[in-house]
Scaffold this active site. Structure first.
Site: not given
Length: 368
Positions: A15, A73, A92, A94, A116, A268
């Site tokens: 991505r 990520k 993101y 996490h 998130e 995740d």
């Protein structure tokens, strides 16, 4: 503002955090955009497409030096060197199960805004939802693949055929992952059972699926009862920002049929299945424990990168524009973005992350 978009380096993460449409919006608003060379290739977006709308193609160091860095990520250890005080990093994270990354962000003074944990007043997680939709749907096609005998599965077709029953798909969690997994599983003709603690959510799901799934109130007893019967078990539980609760014990997994499959979408956030004690990669996605196949890839949507990139950036686009215009001051006018701020000025500003890591929590409003 100067905005940088590095190429993702996590295993098979194809991505990219920005599309030409977003670049064009930013350029039109007077901002400068650096996109690392080849960043979009995994999503079939070429450098020339970015250049055409005004982006400057750069190396990783230049992209990371921007005032705001946009990713997909969480940063990998080799990228920690690029952190600097006051840098806005929008991606993101996490963080709950990753204390080392949290420590690096705090030490460097990075303003870490996590996709998130951006949350609307109605509880919706608008930047997590599109990837949860993708991951929920993927969980079924992945599970189907690993149920095949050449992949050490039970040799079961999800929907069966006339005269032969299909698989039993058990889904824990009735949120975005769960509902999308159920949609796909029902479409194959599989038997589907979905567990959740929220009876109103179960009523809603029972209505929209018109009786085509079995809804069950989740408890330790009912989870154990249905895990034992599952051919495919999907973990789709989420506590925003916090580590996922371990709802399926090792003893429960040990009761499953040999060759059955677990897909834990919650990996995740640390995973909701006790026997999933580490994440896997697209290169090596599964391992077997108690004769059960465990799939725990932490960036599932990266496998369908083009779909995922456009689904994600459709959601992030307005927030990127807000941050580009006002920087961290954008959180003063957006409670949703404020909830996304996990670290700021060397302080941990996410209560769920602080509780998960036993670290000191500082309310963001005390620092602004």
């Amino acid at each position: 503002m100067i905005i940088g978009v590095p190429k993702e380096i996590k295993n098979n993460e194809n991505r990219v955090a920005i599309t030409p449409a977003i670049v064009q919006s930013l350029i039109t608003a007077g901002h400068t955009v650096y996109v690392e060379q080849g960043a979009g290739l995994g999503s079939e977006i070429h450098d020339a497409e970015y250049k055409k709308v005004g982006a400057q193609i750069s190396d990783a160091k230049t992209a990371w030096a921007a005032a705001m860095v946009i990713k997909v990520k969480e940063p990998q250890p080799s990228e920690y060197q690029y952190f600097y005080e006051g840098q806005i990093l929008f991606t993101y994270f996490h963080l709950a199960p990753v204390p080392d990354l949290t420590d690096e962000l705090l030490k460097a003074g990075v303003t870490a805004i996590a996709y998130e944990t951006v949350q609307l007043d109605n509880g919706l997680l608008p930047l997590l939802q599109p990837m949860s939709e993708v991951a929920g749907r993927m969980a079924i096609q992945i599970g189907s693949h690993f149920l095949e005998k050449p992949n050490h599965g039970r040799g079961i077709l999800l929907g069966g055929v006339p005269g032969v029953p299909g698989a039993h798909v058990v889904i824990i969690g009735g949120g975005i992952v769960g509902i999308n997994a159920a949609k796909m599983a029902v479409a194959t003709g599989a038997k589907v059972t979905l567990l959740d603690t929220n009876i109103e959510r179960l009523r809603y799901l029972d209505d929209i699926f018109a009786g085509r799934i079995n809804t069950v109130v989740s408890s330790t007893f009912t989870i154990a009862e249905h895990v034992k019967e599952a051919d495919l078990l999907v973990g789709g539980v989420l506590v925003p920002g916090a580590a996922a609760p371990k709802l399926v014990s090792e003893a429960m997994v040990a009761t499953m049929k040999p060759g059955s499959v677990i897909v834990d979408v919650a990996i995740d956030q640390g995973g909701s299945i006790a026997t999933i004690d580490h994440s896997t990669t697209h290169d090596n996605p599964v391992y077997i424990k108690h004769d059960v196949i465990h799939y725990a890839v932490a960036n599932m949507p990266g496998a369908v990168a083009r779909t995922s990139t456009y689904a994600l950036t459709n959601a992030t686009h307005p927030y990127i524009l807000q941050l580009a215009k006002a920087g961290i001051d954008a959180v003063r006018d957006s409670n949703a973005l404020a909830l996304g701020v996990n670290t700021y000025k060397g302080k941990l500003t996410s209560l769920p992350v602080a509780e998960s890591q036993n670290k000191t929590y500082t309310p963001l409003e005390d620092l602004l």
